[in-house]
Write a protein that holds these residues in place. Sequence first.
Motif, PDB file in Angstrom:
ATOM      1  N   GLN A  88     -21.699 -42.256  39.243  1.00  0.00           N
ATOM      2  CA  GLN A  88     -22.166 -42.173  37.863  1.00  0.00           C
ATOM      3  C   GLN A  88     -23.493 -41.431  37.817  1.00  0.00           C
ATOM      4  OE1 GLN A  88     -19.743 -42.713  35.926  1.00  0.00           O
ATOM      5  NE2 GLN A  88     -20.350 -44.468  34.712  1.00  0.00           N
ATOM      6  N   ARG A  89     -23.667 -40.598  36.794  1.00  0.00           N
ATOM      7  CA  ARG A  89     -24.850 -39.741  36.816  1.00  0.00           C
ATOM      8  C   ARG A  89     -26.092 -40.430  36.280  1.00  0.00           C
ATOM      9  NH1 ARG A  89     -21.835 -35.235  34.175  1.00  0.00           N
ATOM     10  NH2 ARG A  89     -20.427 -34.495  35.794  1.00  0.00           N
ATOM     11  N   SER A  90     -25.941 -41.322  35.364  1.00  0.00           N
ATOM     12  CA  SER A  90     -27.152 -41.912  34.799  1.00  0.00           C
ATOM     13  C   SER A  90     -27.145 -43.408  35.017  1.00  0.00           C
ATOM     14  CB  SER A  90     -27.229 -41.625  33.293  1.00  0.00           C
ATOM     15  OG  SER A  90     -26.189 -42.287  32.632  1.00  0.00           O
ATOM     16  N   PRO A 130     -34.845 -40.034  23.980  1.00  0.00           N
ATOM     17  CA  PRO A 130     -33.516 -39.514  23.629  1.00  0.00           C
ATOM     18  C   PRO A 130     -32.675 -39.355  24.885  1.00  0.00           C
ATOM     19  CG  PRO A 130     -35.158 -37.790  23.512  1.00  0.00           C
ATOM     20  CD  PRO A 130     -35.897 -39.058  23.756  1.00  0.00           C
ATOM     21  N   PRO A 131     -31.359 -39.301  24.739  1.00  0.00           N
ATOM     22  CA  PRO A 131     -30.505 -39.165  25.918  1.00  0.00           C
ATOM     23  C   PRO A 131     -30.750 -37.842  26.613  1.00  0.00           C
ATOM     24  CG  PRO A 131     -29.230 -38.852  23.928  1.00  0.00           C
ATOM     25  CD  PRO A 131     -30.580 -39.308  23.491  1.00  0.00           C
ATOM     26  N   ALA A 132     -30.638 -37.842  27.914  1.00  0.00           N
ATOM     27  CA  ALA A 132     -30.908 -36.625  28.677  1.00  0.00           C
ATOM     28  C   ALA A 132     -29.585 -36.007  29.119  1.00  0.00           C
ATOM     29  CB  ALA A 132     -31.743 -36.972  29.897  1.00  0.00           C
ATOM     30  N   VAL A 133     -29.642 -34.705  29.320  1.00  0.00           N
ATOM     31  CA  VAL A 133     -28.476 -34.012  29.854  1.00  0.00           C
ATOM     32  C   VAL A 133     -28.460 -34.224  31.364  1.00  0.00           C
ATOM     33  CG1 VAL A 133     -27.329 -31.802  30.087  1.00  0.00           C
ATOM     34  CG2 VAL A 133     -28.637 -32.316  28.030  1.00  0.00           C
ATOM     35  N   HIS A 134     -27.342 -34.657  31.878  1.00  0.00           N
ATOM     36  CA  HIS A 134     -27.211 -34.817  33.329  1.00  0.00           C
ATOM     37  C   HIS A 134     -26.159 -33.841  33.825  1.00  0.00           C
ATOM     38  CE1 HIS A 134     -29.579 -38.535  33.714  1.00  0.00           C
ATOM     39  NE2 HIS A 134     -29.115 -38.809  32.516  1.00  0.00           N
ATOM     40  N   PRO A 135     -26.552 -32.645  34.198  1.00  0.00           N
ATOM     41  CA  PRO A 135     -25.549 -31.691  34.678  1.00  0.00           C
ATOM     42  C   PRO A 135     -25.006 -32.140  36.025  1.00  0.00           C
ATOM     43  CG  PRO A 135     -27.741 -30.818  35.007  1.00  0.00           C
ATOM     44  CD  PRO A 135     -27.912 -32.128  34.311  1.00  0.00           C
ATOM     45  N   PRO A 136     -23.806 -31.675  36.372  1.00  0.00           N
ATOM     46  CA  PRO A 136     -23.294 -31.963  37.704  1.00  0.00           C
ATOM     47  C   PRO A 136     -24.216 -31.334  38.734  1.00  0.00           C
ATOM     48  CG  PRO A 136     -21.642 -30.855  36.345  1.00  0.00           C
ATOM     49  CD  PRO A 136     -22.905 -30.852  35.579  1.00  0.00           C
ATOM     50  N   VAL A 137     -24.790 -32.142  39.621  1.00  0.00           N
ATOM     51  CA  VAL A 137     -25.828 -31.601  40.494  1.00  0.00           C
ATOM     52  C   VAL A 137     -25.375 -31.387  41.923  1.00  0.00           C
ATOM     53  CG1 VAL A 137     -27.850 -32.361  39.265  1.00  0.00           C
ATOM     54  CG2 VAL A 137     -26.666 -33.943  40.757  1.00  0.00           C
ATOM     55  N   TYR A 138     -24.318 -32.043  42.321  1.00  0.00           N
ATOM     56  CA  TYR A 138     -23.957 -31.962  43.731  1.00  0.00           C
ATOM     57  C   TYR A 138     -23.142 -30.705  44.005  1.00  0.00           C
ATOM     58  CZ  TYR A 138     -25.389 -36.796  43.612  1.00  0.00           C
ATOM     59  OH  TYR A 138     -26.105 -37.942  43.437  1.00  0.00           O
ATOM     60  N   ALA A 139     -22.904 -30.481  45.273  1.00  0.00           N
ATOM     61  CA  ALA A 139     -22.062 -29.347  45.663  1.00  0.00           C
ATOM     62  C   ALA A 139     -20.676 -29.525  45.058  1.00  0.00           C
ATOM     63  CB  ALA A 139     -21.962 -29.287  47.183  1.00  0.00           C
ATOM     64  N   ASN A 193     -23.476 -41.980  31.505  1.00  0.00           N
ATOM     65  CA  ASN A 193     -22.954 -40.642  31.744  1.00  0.00           C
ATOM     66  C   ASN A 193     -22.252 -40.579  33.101  1.00  0.00           C
ATOM     67  OD1 ASN A 193     -22.642 -37.911  32.055  1.00  0.00           O
ATOM     68  ND2 ASN A 193     -24.723 -37.395  31.431  1.00  0.00           N
ATOM     69  N   PRO A 194     -21.100 -39.995  33.284  1.00  0.00           N
ATOM     70  CA  PRO A 194     -20.230 -39.380  32.285  1.00  0.00           C
ATOM     71  C   PRO A 194     -19.385 -40.402  31.533  1.00  0.00           C
ATOM     72  CG  PRO A 194     -19.324 -39.112  34.472  1.00  0.00           C
ATOM     73  CD  PRO A 194     -20.628 -39.811  34.646  1.00  0.00           C
ATOM     74  N   LYS A 195     -19.148 -40.120  30.276  1.00  0.00           N
ATOM     75  CA  LYS A 195     -18.351 -41.034  29.452  1.00  0.00           C
ATOM     76  C   LYS A 195     -17.448 -40.218  28.559  1.00  0.00           C
ATOM     77  CE  LYS A 195     -22.595 -41.421  26.794  1.00  0.00           C
ATOM     78  NZ  LYS A 195     -23.648 -42.336  26.375  1.00  0.00           N
ATOM     79  N   TYR A 196     -16.361 -40.806  28.168  1.00  0.00           N
ATOM     80  CA  TYR A 196     -15.341 -40.060  27.436  1.00  0.00           C
ATOM     81  C   TYR A 196     -14.969 -40.803  26.166  1.00  0.00           C
ATOM     82  CZ  TYR A 196     -15.150 -39.082  32.384  1.00  0.00           C
ATOM     83  OH  TYR A 196     -15.508 -38.834  33.669  1.00  0.00           O
ATOM     84  N   VAL A 197     -14.527 -40.038  25.179  1.00  0.00           N
ATOM     85  CA  VAL A 197     -14.060 -40.632  23.932  1.00  0.00           C
ATOM     86  C   VAL A 197     -12.651 -40.137  23.656  1.00  0.00           C
ATOM     87  CG1 VAL A 197     -14.432 -40.844  21.468  1.00  0.00           C
ATOM     88  CG2 VAL A 197     -16.384 -40.742  22.998  1.00  0.00           C
ATOM     89  N   LYS A 226     -13.834 -30.738  32.751  1.00  0.00           N
ATOM     90  CA  LYS A 226     -14.020 -30.298  31.372  1.00  0.00           C
ATOM     91  C   LYS A 226     -14.451 -31.429  30.446  1.00  0.00           C
ATOM     92  CE  LYS A 226     -10.695 -26.545  31.494  1.00  0.00           C
ATOM     93  NZ  LYS A 226      -9.245 -26.414  31.371  1.00  0.00           N
ATOM     94  N   ALA A 227     -14.450 -32.640  30.958  1.00  0.00           N
ATOM     95  CA  ALA A 227     -14.790 -33.760  30.083  1.00  0.00           C
ATOM     96  C   ALA A 227     -16.280 -34.041  30.166  1.00  0.00           C
ATOM     97  CB  ALA A 227     -13.977 -34.991  30.482  1.00  0.00           C
ATOM     98  N   GLU A 228     -17.067 -33.206  29.518  1.00  0.00           N
ATOM     99  CA  GLU A 228     -18.526 -33.349  29.601  1.00  0.00           C
ATOM    100  C   GLU A 228     -19.091 -33.802  28.264  1.00  0.00           C
ATOM    101  OE1 GLU A 228     -20.552 -33.248  32.077  1.00  0.00           O
ATOM    102  OE2 GLU A 228     -19.234 -32.515  33.655  1.00  0.00           O
ATOM    103  N   GLY A 229     -18.374 -34.690  27.591  1.00  0.00           N
ATOM    104  CA  GLY A 229     -18.786 -35.137  26.265  1.00  0.00           C
ATOM    105  C   GLY A 229     -20.193 -35.703  26.227  1.00  0.00           C
ATOM    106  N   ALA A 230     -20.556 -36.441  27.267  1.00  0.00           N
ATOM    107  CA  ALA A 230     -21.867 -37.085  27.258  1.00  0.00           C
ATOM    108  C   ALA A 230     -22.976 -36.043  27.193  1.00  0.00           C
ATOM    109  CB  ALA A 230     -22.022 -37.949  28.497  1.00  0.00           C
TER     110      ALA A 230
END
Lengths: 213, 301
Positions: free
Chosen positions: B57-59, A31-40, A119-123, A181-185
């Motif tokens: 890109q993250r993934s 299944p798709p994984a959550v990729h949180p923003p990881v960098y500073a 990811n990240p992707k927008y609709v 704020k665009a964290e749809g993925a």
Amino acid sequence: MKEELLKRVVKGPDGVEFEVEPLRDYYCEAPPAVHPPVYAKIVEDLFNWARSQSIWILGFGTGCGAIEMRPLMTPRFDAYRYGIQWRPTPRQANLLVISGYLSVKTLKRAIRAYEQMQNPKYVVGLGSCTINGGMYWDSYNTIKRLDDYLPVDLYITGCMPRPEALLAGFEDLKKLIRAGKAEGANQYAENFDWYKTNQKRVIHDWDMPDYNW
Amino acid sequence: MTFDWMKIPYALLTLFIVFNFGLLLTAFIAKIGARAGRRHGIPIWQNYIDLIKNYGQRSSITHGVMFYLGPVFRLTGGVGLLLFVPTIYGSEMFSNLSFAGDLILALYFVFFGTLGMALGAGESGHPHAAIGITRGLAQVTAAELPLALAVFAVALQYQTLSVTEIVAAQQGGMMNWTMFTNPLAVAAAMLAFLGSMMRPPFDVVLAPQEIPIGPPTEYHSAYLALMQTNRAIFPIAKIVIYMNLFFGGATSWPEFAVKVFLIYLFSAFVGVCFPRFRVEQSIRWFLIWAVPLGVLSILWV
Ligand code: SF4
């Protein structure tokens, strides 16, 4: 399940027989994984800025609205000025524009295209049909609320929104992306089961695996 | 043989300059193409932003080892090509790692990236990628023939396989350039140049409107960013070879910039004037028009 998706033994042109199982061979199993923003924060801000200035749209039109995207590529409106470009393959695209009504048959393709994007992707939902069904509100074969099936970041209203409205909408999307704020993925990955249930409720001949990327 | 270690930072500096120059120049050429279509086109710094975005890109997903190596090979091709030919003639700093037989090596590197790409895209398993590769290799091979012939003609003419010596022989005024001493070879090579720049009329392999979009169909995120990096370096490196072989090389960075721009502009100019060829048409075109020129150029010397 369609016949070509069943597990079977195939004979190659050189006479060698081998087994194919399309659902296992051609698709992903996780299944798709959550990729949180990881960098500073400062790096993420830079990336968000870059993402907002380089929006690659998947060239995939669903309803009447697709016709309004074409003028954006031509001299009259020329969206390339704003860093908006079209890519022909979902792998490279960041933005899926659902341009108008979405029939159930097309929804299937839209889901597959969306899931193949990275990811990240927008609709962006274009036109009133994506919000509440619009003039197809009582149709037996279109979906009514796009948000139930894919995480929508932005709606552009109208029936049909003019290309100017699209450009304004893209500018708004850029603000959303820059604000992080665009964290749809990630939303899609977190609520994956909910989205899948909704999708399966309308798509009756579900003949693809749950994971498509 | 002693190796001068100072050459390495100098070569990296060349790489850095060429990389930035390439990013700006490709955007600039795209802008010129857009102006020909009465658009404004992308901003001049768009390539930088696209690059940052793709690295950010993250993934990303992979299809196997060759899928990783494809873009790496491609980048190696571009960087290798650049590093083994002298960028600025007569400059200790920017003649890079050129050596006596580098012409052959350069020819090899021109092809190396394409082959790596073929393996990588093949592994992605996408039918569009496979078709794109077949068409791309067919076309590049056809375009490579006249180039190879022209290069041999030049090598025969100057009796050397070293790019530096070829440039040296062309110094001292415009009339010493290969362009004037062996116009046939230059004509053949410039036609081949059109074919290898992936611009119209020979861009059916990569054009977004054709079978989407050829070899890089499955490439995304950082893989794609690597390939974009290469797309900034590789054309410039190739033009540097052309400049050295046929147009007298460059003795300073401004001269380099002007010459590279003009050579690039040639392909852009042809690109906006002519519609796209199908693959079999372009192969036929190369065989009918460019290859005989190449043969003639060899006979000429
Ligand atoms: S909103 Fe109007 S123009 Fe858009 S798809 Fe629906 S009916 Fe067509």
